[in-house]
Design a protein around this motif. Structure first.
Motif, PDB file in Angstrom:
ATOM      1  N   SER A 144      58.133  -0.026  65.496  1.00  0.00           N
ATOM      2  CA  SER A 144      58.399   0.189  64.073  1.00  0.00           C
ATOM      3  C   SER A 144      58.994  -1.062  63.433  1.00  0.00           C
ATOM      4  N   ASP A 145      59.903  -1.712  64.155  1.00  0.00           N
ATOM      5  CA  ASP A 145      60.507  -2.931  63.615  1.00  0.00           C
ATOM      6  C   ASP A 145      59.480  -4.046  63.464  1.00  0.00           C
ATOM      7  N   LEU A 146      58.573  -4.138  64.417  1.00  0.00           N
ATOM      8  CA  LEU A 146      57.594  -5.221  64.380  1.00  0.00           C
ATOM      9  C   LEU A 146      56.627  -5.094  63.208  1.00  0.00           C
ATOM     10  N   SER A 147      56.516  -3.886  62.639  1.00  0.00           N
ATOM     11  CA  SER A 147      55.597  -3.713  61.513  1.00  0.00           C
ATOM     12  C   SER A 147      56.048  -4.478  60.276  1.00  0.00           C
ATOM     13  N   ARG A 175      71.386  -0.963  72.007  1.00  0.00           N
ATOM     14  CA  ARG A 175      71.658   0.264  71.246  1.00  0.00           C
ATOM     15  C   ARG A 175      71.395   1.528  72.067  1.00  0.00           C
ATOM     16  N   PRO A 176      70.214   1.703  72.657  1.00  0.00           N
ATOM     17  CA  PRO A 176      70.012   2.928  73.436  1.00  0.00           C
ATOM     18  C   PRO A 176      70.921   3.044  74.654  1.00  0.00           C
ATOM     19  N   LEU A 177      71.226   1.929  75.293  1.00  0.00           N
ATOM     20  CA  LEU A 177      72.138   1.984  76.432  1.00  0.00           C
ATOM     21  C   LEU A 177      73.529   2.428  76.006  1.00  0.00           C
ATOM     22  N   ILE A 184      64.636   7.171  77.478  1.00  0.00           N
ATOM     23  CA  ILE A 184      65.180   6.027  76.755  1.00  0.00           C
ATOM     24  C   ILE A 184      64.120   4.947  76.555  1.00  0.00           C
ATOM     25  N   PHE A 185      63.210   4.816  77.508  1.00  0.00           N
ATOM     26  CA  PHE A 185      62.167   3.802  77.394  1.00  0.00           C
ATOM     27  C   PHE A 185      61.203   4.129  76.259  1.00  0.00           C
ATOM     28  N   VAL A 186      60.899   5.417  76.080  1.00  0.00           N
ATOM     29  CA  VAL A 186      60.018   5.820  74.986  1.00  0.00           C
ATOM     30  C   VAL A 186      60.678   5.570  73.643  1.00  0.00           C
ATOM     31  N   ARG A 187      61.963   5.904  73.542  1.00  0.00           N
ATOM     32  CA  ARG A 187      62.664   5.712  72.275  1.00  0.00           C
ATOM     33  C   ARG A 187      62.762   4.234  71.906  1.00  0.00           C
ATOM     34  N   VAL A 188      63.055   3.391  72.885  1.00  0.00           N
ATOM     35  CA  VAL A 188      63.154   1.959  72.618  1.00  0.00           C
ATOM     36  C   VAL A 188      61.798   1.391  72.214  1.00  0.00           C
ATOM     37  N   ALA A 189      60.736   1.830  72.898  1.00  0.00           N
ATOM     38  CA  ALA A 189      59.399   1.324  72.579  1.00  0.00           C
ATOM     39  C   ALA A 189      58.982   1.698  71.160  1.00  0.00           C
ATOM     40  N   LYS A 190      59.261   2.950  70.762  1.00  0.00           N
ATOM     41  CA  LYS A 190      58.894   3.374  69.411  1.00  0.00           C
ATOM     42  C   LYS A 190      59.688   2.600  68.361  1.00  0.00           C
TER      43      LYS A 190
END
Length: 512
Positions: free
Chosen positions: A309-312, A140-142, A299-305
């Motif tokens: 969030s999904d893992l919660s 998605r981010p790519l 992009i790395f920060v956005r993907v990590a966040k």
């Protein structure tokens, strides 16, 4: 005026039927998931009624055309260039995901003659599947940064290149670079992208388009293994690998059809927007939350966040059961398909017969998958019941497979396994919606993919270690059957997990 349309790539359209599965198939857990929407980790970009436009995950912006005349809504072509994209995806899905299914057919002879241990073989195979599942988090981010076409062409090129240079592998260890890394990353990029791009071009005909794309995956499982055997008999292993790699490179041409959907949007005269509509449907939110003076997060920060969030969603016990049960099932399935050619050759059967077993499995899987999706609209059809039944059929078939000694019975067991596999593959997304609700589908699907990748890499290599320690393929297959049995046991706890989640919400605990 140029119209910008954002189509989020979190949407996972594995529901190849294209139906609105959010209606009429829930139970008590469906009411529970409604209360969880307040804690949903992601805004899907639309609210309100069904006539607001496309399906979940697609965001349509409206543009004023003439004040008094109302509003003009831009919508997907629902055909036209969309059919080109659908058939291009059929070609891609026929050639790229089939790499895993063809691993044993193409490379088992070379690995056996090279004296490669089952542990090394399992590491090669499961590393590829680990990367195949994990890399989807970055798609998605790519795509937001570079666009659909560039990302799709890159993915198909890497997968085809990796498969091609495997033909020149100087040692089994080279497979880790060519097949596992290049093939896994390339396939992991293009496969989820197909599931997102095709539905973005359709609204009313989305089911037909998804069926066209999904047919490619089943066609690859059925036709490619025996086709590769013909190539092997004619051109040897290296020639067969190079020829099929050349066919895979045609996927790069298919990927060039992945135009931005904005280029093919068409205006549609919508009903005039009333004041009540404006009250219930807020205007689209801006795509960025930072001011012009603030630096844009990498992009790395956005993907990590987004990933955190999904893992919660794993705070829900229902989500834990779905995620772990599917991870065990997919790990068992991939390793069963990988081991079939090795086990049958060890039992004295030919590689040709191994290819026919895999093809029979693919035929059964494709037919049952299509039927299972079509039957979900009938009132008697219980999604969870049939899903668990598919797991039971797969576990039984895996356990029985090493016990039968005739070709007829082996083909029959392969057909049975394919029927179970088709059932769970066709109902996977639907059972997620049935238990958790459609609002939680995107984070649950992403989390399940990540956990599946970890499980494939860890438990998949354990199967190889068991084979080396015991010297027996049947014991390894029984271990794989046990993994499926654990999936069934986890689903038996779903009722208790639903009650626990309900009590948790009644106590007012946060659902992040």
């Amino acid at each position: 005026m140029k119209l910008q349309v954002e189509v989020p790539l979190e949407t996972q359209d594995d529901e190849s039927s294209g139906k609105d599965t959010s209606s009429g198939k829930g139970d008590a857990s469906d009411q529970l998931c409604v209360r969880e929407r307040r804690g949903s980790v992601r805004q899907e970009g639309r609210e309100g009624t069904e006539d607001a436009g496309p399906a979940d995950g697609e965001v349509q912006e409206e543009q004023k055309a003439g004040g008094e005349e109302g509003s003009v809504k831009m919508e997907p072509p629902d055909g036209g260039w969309g059919w080109v994209v659908a058939f291009a995806s059929l070609l891609i899905m026929t050639l790229i995901p089939v790499m895993s299914y063809c691993f044993g057919v193409l490379f088992s002879r070379y690995l056996l003659l090279s004296g490669t241990s089952s542990t090394t073989t399992a590491w090669i195979f499961n590393t590829q599947n680990f990367l195949f599942n994990t890399i989807g988090l970055f798609v998605r981010p790519l795509s937001q940064e570079f666009g659909w076409r560039k990302v799709a062409i890159t993915g198909t090129f890497l997968a085809s290149l990796g498969f091609g240079i495997t033909a020149f592998a100087p040692s089994p260890e080279f497979f880790f670079f060519s097949f596992s890394i290049l093939g896994g990353v390339g396939g992991g990029i293009i496969t989820p992208l197909c599931y997102v791009v095709v539905p973005s071009y359709f609204t009313r005909r989305r089911g037909v388009a998804n069926a066209i794309m999904g047919f490619g995956s089943g066609l690859g499982q059925i036709a490619v293994p025996p086709f590769l055997r013909v190539l092997q008999e004619t051109f040897a292993d290296r020639g067969a690998t190079l020829i099929f790699s050349g066919l895979m490179f045609h996927s790069c041409l298919a990927a060039t059809t992945f135009h931005p959907v904005e280029r093919h949007m068409k205006p549609s005269r919508a009903k005039a927007t009333t004041e009540s509509d404006q009250d219930t449907k807020p205007p689209p939110k801006p795509q960025t939350t930072t001011s012009t003076s603030s630096p844009k997060p990498s992009i790395f920060v956005r993907v990590a966040k987004s990933t955190m969030s999904d893992l919660s969603i794993l705070r829900s016990r229902r989500a834990v059961i779905i995620t772990v049960a599917w991870a065990l099932a997919i790990s068992s399935t991939l390793n069963f398909l990988m081991m079939v050619p090795f086990a049958l050759q060890d039992a004295g059967f030919s590689l040709d017969f191994s290819a026919w077993c895999l093809s029979s499995l693919g035929v059964s899987s494709l037919v049952v998958r299509t039927l299972a999706s079509a039957l979900t609209d009938l009132p008697f059809f219980k999604v969870k019941v049939f899903f668990v039944a598919g797991l039971v059929i797969m576990a039984t078939s895996t356990a029985v497979f090493p016990l039968v000694g005739s070709q007829g019975w082996l083909l029959a067991v392969s057909l049975g396994y394919g029927a179970g596999l088709g059932t769970i593959a066709g109902l996977n997304t639907l059972v997620m919606i049935d238990v958790m609700g459609i609002d939680r589908l995107a984070p649950l699907f992403g989390t399940t993919s990540l956990i599946s990748a970890i499980t494939v890499l860890s438990l998949g290599t354990v199967i190889g270690i068991i084979r080396d320690a015991s010297g027996s393929y049947p014991i390894s297959l029984w271990f794989a059957a046990g993994m499926l049995g654990c999936s069934v046991l986890l689903w038996a706890l779903m009722g208790r997990a639903t009650r626990w989640d309900k009590e948790r919400m009644e106590e007012g605990r946060p659902n992040l």
